[in-house]
Enzyme design. Structure first.
Site, short mmCIF file in Angstrom:
data_model
loop_
_atom_site.label_atom_id
_atom_site.label_comp_id
_atom_site.label_asym_id
_atom_site.label_seq_id
_atom_site.Cartn_x
_atom_site.Cartn_y
_atom_site.Cartn_z
N GLU A 38 0.87 -1.19 0.00
CA GLU A 38 0.00 0.00 0.00
C GLU A 38 0.90 1.23 0.00
O GLU A 38 1.80 1.34 0.82
CB GLU A 38 -0.93 -0.02 1.22
CG GLU A 38 -1.65 1.28 1.52
CD GLU A 38 -2.48 1.84 0.35
OE1 GLU A 38 -3.25 1.08 -0.26
OE2 GLU A 38 -2.32 3.04 0.05
N GLN A 39 0.59 2.17 -0.91
CA GLN A 39 1.46 3.35 -1.02
C GLN A 39 1.35 4.30 0.18
O GLN A 39 2.30 4.97 0.55
CB GLN A 39 1.15 4.12 -2.30
CG GLN A 39 -0.26 4.68 -2.35
CD GLN A 39 -0.58 5.41 -3.67
OE1 GLN A 39 0.25 5.44 -4.57
NE2 GLN A 39 -1.76 5.96 -3.78
N ARG A 112 -17.28 3.30 5.52
CA ARG A 112 -16.19 2.71 4.73
C ARG A 112 -15.07 2.24 5.65
O ARG A 112 -14.48 1.19 5.43
CB ARG A 112 -15.59 3.75 3.78
CG ARG A 112 -16.53 4.30 2.76
CD ARG A 112 -15.81 5.36 1.96
NE ARG A 112 -14.88 4.73 1.06
CZ ARG A 112 -15.20 4.27 -0.14
NH1 ARG A 112 -16.43 4.40 -0.58
NH2 ARG A 112 -14.33 3.70 -0.91
N TYR A 221 -28.47 8.57 4.82
CA TYR A 221 -28.83 7.36 5.57
C TYR A 221 -27.96 7.26 6.83
O TYR A 221 -26.87 7.83 6.87
CB TYR A 221 -28.67 6.10 4.71
CG TYR A 221 -27.36 5.93 3.96
CD1 TYR A 221 -26.24 5.40 4.59
CD2 TYR A 221 -27.25 6.27 2.62
CE1 TYR A 221 -25.06 5.22 3.90
CE2 TYR A 221 -26.06 6.10 1.92
CZ TYR A 221 -24.97 5.57 2.57
OH TYR A 221 -23.78 5.40 1.88
N ASP A 298 -11.84 -1.26 -8.77
CA ASP A 298 -11.85 -0.04 -9.60
C ASP A 298 -10.75 -0.04 -10.65
O ASP A 298 -10.86 0.64 -11.66
CB ASP A 298 -11.71 1.20 -8.71
CG ASP A 298 -13.04 1.65 -8.12
OD1 ASP A 298 -14.05 0.95 -8.30
OD2 ASP A 298 -13.06 2.71 -7.47
C1 LIG Z 1 -19.38 9.05 -4.00
C2 LIG Z 1 -19.16 7.56 -4.01
C3 LIG Z 1 -20.03 6.73 -3.35
C4 LIG Z 1 -19.83 5.34 -3.38
N1 LIG Z 1 -20.74 4.54 -2.76
C5 LIG Z 1 -20.61 3.21 -2.86
C6 LIG Z 1 -21.57 2.36 -2.26
O1 LIG Z 1 -22.55 2.84 -1.66
N2 LIG Z 1 -21.41 1.00 -2.37
C7 LIG Z 1 -20.33 0.46 -3.03
O2 LIG Z 1 -20.23 -0.78 -3.10
N3 LIG Z 1 -19.41 1.25 -3.62
C8 LIG Z 1 -19.51 2.60 -3.55
N4 LIG Z 1 -18.58 3.40 -4.14
C9 LIG Z 1 -17.47 2.78 -4.89
C10 LIG Z 1 -16.33 2.29 -4.01
O3 LIG Z 1 -15.95 3.30 -3.14
C11 LIG Z 1 -15.13 1.88 -4.85
O4 LIG Z 1 -15.56 1.15 -5.96
C12 LIG Z 1 -14.19 0.99 -4.03
O5 LIG Z 1 -13.71 1.70 -2.92
C13 LIG Z 1 -13.02 0.52 -4.89
O6 LIG Z 1 -12.11 -0.19 -4.10
P1 LIG Z 1 -10.68 -0.55 -4.69
O7 LIG Z 1 -9.98 -1.28 -3.60
O8 LIG Z 1 -10.82 -1.19 -6.03
O9 LIG Z 1 -9.96 0.84 -4.97
P2 LIG Z 1 -9.52 2.02 -3.92
O10 LIG Z 1 -10.45 2.08 -2.78
O11 LIG Z 1 -9.31 3.20 -4.76
O12 LIG Z 1 -8.13 1.48 -3.37
C14 LIG Z 1 -6.94 1.55 -4.10
C15 LIG Z 1 -5.76 1.50 -3.12
O13 LIG Z 1 -4.55 1.35 -3.87
C16 LIG Z 1 -3.59 2.22 -3.36
N5 LIG Z 1 -2.64 2.45 -4.47
C17 LIG Z 1 -2.86 3.14 -5.63
N6 LIG Z 1 -1.78 3.09 -6.42
C18 LIG Z 1 -0.85 2.34 -5.76
C19 LIG Z 1 0.48 1.93 -6.07
N7 LIG Z 1 1.09 2.27 -7.22
N8 LIG Z 1 1.16 1.17 -5.17
C20 LIG Z 1 0.56 0.81 -3.98
N9 LIG Z 1 -0.69 1.20 -3.63
C21 LIG Z 1 -1.38 1.94 -4.52
C22 LIG Z 1 -4.37 3.44 -2.91
O14 LIG Z 1 -3.66 4.21 -1.96
C23 LIG Z 1 -5.61 2.78 -2.30
O15 LIG Z 1 -5.42 2.43 -0.95
C24 LIG Z 1 -18.74 4.78 -4.10
C25 LIG Z 1 -17.85 5.62 -4.77
C26 LIG Z 1 -18.07 7.00 -4.75
C27 LIG Z 1 -17.12 7.89 -5.50
#
Ligand SMILES: Cc1cc2nc3c(=O)[nH]c(=O)nc-3n(C[C@H](O)[C@H](O)[C@H](O)COP(=O)(O)OP(=O)(O)OC[C@H]3O[C@@H](n4cnc5c(N)ncnc54)[C@H](O)[C@@H]3O)c2cc1C
Length: 394
Positions: A38-39, A112, A221, A298
């Site tokens: 994790e960065q 979250r 909510y 994502d």
């Molecule tokens: C306004 C909003 C509301 C939302 N509401 C919901 C909801 O109600 N329900 C739901 O299911 N989803 C919701 N989402 C979507 C959800 O937040 C994301 O889809 C989810 O958090 C994605 O998780 P992830 O682990 O793929 O990515 P992220 O949470 O973006 O995690 C990526 C991680 O990788 C790290 N990273 C990045 N680059 C590097 C690198 N080169 N080296 C090491 N580490 C790195 C970052 O620091 C971060 O910790 C919402 C999103 C938004 C914008």
């Protein structure tokens, strides 16, 4: 140490958000060794709410974390949609027993930080997982029989595979898919969390309430067993800023909402500081694995939040990826292809439908009338049928 799967080399994970930690834990449950890079200096999530559909509970049950996630969550009795200009009720969908009976799993809302903390605690309890902070993944080489990753400080790490869980602006995706920057939706979300006592008594509602306005919507909510209250105000804007933690200007938001009903404006007035998030997504793709490298959450299929599914999809990905890896521990490239094959249509549909829901929420004029007719004219079973493709999976 327990007998490990896939030889002695660990699976490397870039990113310790919800997707990265869920993947680490799901893989460890199948006896894989994992290193998470994790960065950031610590594993942490921003303070905001998240909705959890029954589909995430189906996979959480498989990895034994359903009860832990539900322990801190709030169970809203219904999801309600109202017109932000007139206050009129458009639709009310019950989320209680009838819903749970239909989908076999509950609906919940949580912080979250709480869901992330549950995954983190689960990972910390496994001696197969190494959690490493302040470790940015800067590049990788696929040597055919193993992967070598370069970290920010010049250090190298070797593993049997690499899973890019590095989010919306994934650098690993750039190498695999190469489709440039995410698409900026020109929708912007302002988010805030209040303590229960800060919410005027007559405005506190146990439900997920969505106020649909012209080119805006506002959702609120309760969170954390009802102790907190989550607010998200979305409006159209050309402003662009990467990341999710910039402070949002109050007066800009106010221009979009000031003509709405007092239930909306009184609630918005309560907020001193908003966090701003410029909403982006991408076109769906199907080839997000190459050799010993794959993407997840994502990084693989970023979506707008209008179906509240990004974190749910990332968790589904995690559990299915681990199952495929366990079925072919000595052929991870094939396992990654099988995982991608099983996931791409479901996640693509969610990406596309999230856009459609966004248009619906922000509709004006005749489009808004059509929306009200379409969603308001359904009975409960018809409303459940409409979302069964999503909530009935994976
Ligand atoms: C306004 C909003 C509301 C939302 N509401 C919901 C909801 O109600 N329900 C739901 O299911 N989803 C919701 N989402 C979507 C959800 O937040 C994301 O889809 C989810 O958090 C994605 O998780 P992830 O682990 O793929 O990515 P992220 O949470 O973006 O995690 C990526 C991680 O990788 C790290 N990273 C990045 N680059 C590097 C690198 N080169 N080296 C090491 N580490 C790195 C970052 O620091 C971060 O910790 C919402 C999103 C938004 C914008």
């Amino acid at each position: 140490m327990a007998q490990t799967n896939g030889g002695s080399a660990p699976i490397l994970i870039s990113g310790g958000g919800i997707g990265g930690l869920a993947t680490a834990y799901a893989l460890a449950r199948h006896s894989f060794r994992v290193r998470v890079f994790e960065q950031a200096p610590e594993f942490k999530e921003v303070g905001a709410g998240i909705q959890l559909g029954p589909n995430i509970f189906r996979v959480l049950e498989k990895i034994g974390l359903k009860d832990e996630i539900l322990a801190d969550a709030h169970r809203p009795p219904a999801q309600e949609m109202r017109d932000a200009l007139t206050g009129k009720l458009i639709a009310n969908i019950p989320l209680g027993d009838e819903f749970t009976k239909r989908f076999g799993q509950p609906y919940a809302v949580t912080h979250r930080a709480d869901i992330h903390a549950t995954f983190l605690k689960a990972c910390q309890s496994s001696n197969l997982i190494s959690l490493e902070t302040s470790r940015r993944v800067d590049g990788y080489e696929d040597h055919g029989d193993h992967i070598a990753v370069t970290l920010e400080n010049g250090e190298r790490a070797e593993g049997s595979a690499l899973v890019g869980c590095d989010g919306m602006w994934s650098s690993i995706r750039e190498r695999i898919v190469g489709d440039g920057k995410p698409r900026v939706s020109r929708h912007i979300a302002y988010r805030a969390v209040l303590k229960r006592e800060e919410v005027p008594k007559d405005l506190w509602r146990p439900d997920v309430v969505l106020w649909a306005g012209p080119r805006t919507h506002f959702v609120h909510y309760p969170l954390r067993r009802g102790e907190l209250y989550n607010l998200v105000a979305v409006f159209h804007s050309d402003h662009y800023e990467e990341g999710w933690n910039a402070e949002g200007a109050k007066d800009v938001m106010w221009q979009h909402f000031k003509m709405q009903v007092p239930q909306v404006t009184r609630m918005l007035e309560r907020i001193e500081t908003w966090r701003m998030w410029v909403l982006c997504d991408r076109e769906p793709v199907k080839d997000w694995s190459k050799g010993r490298v794959t993407l997840l959450g994502d990084a693989a299929h970023p979506m707008l939040q209008y179906l509240a599914q990004g974190a749910c999809m990332a968790t589904e990905d995690a559990v299915i990826l681990a199952e495929k890896a366990a079925a072919a521990p000595n052929d991870l490239p094939a396992a990654f292809k099988a995982y991608e094959q099983e996931r791409y249509l479901r996640t693509a549909r969610t990406q596309i439908m999230a856009r459609v829901y966004g248009e619906f929420y922000h509709a004006r004029g005749v489009t808004a009338e059509l929306r009200d007719m379409a969603v308001g004219g359904r009975n409960t079973q018809e409303a459940y049928d409409g979302i069964a493709w999503l909530y009935g999976g994976p």
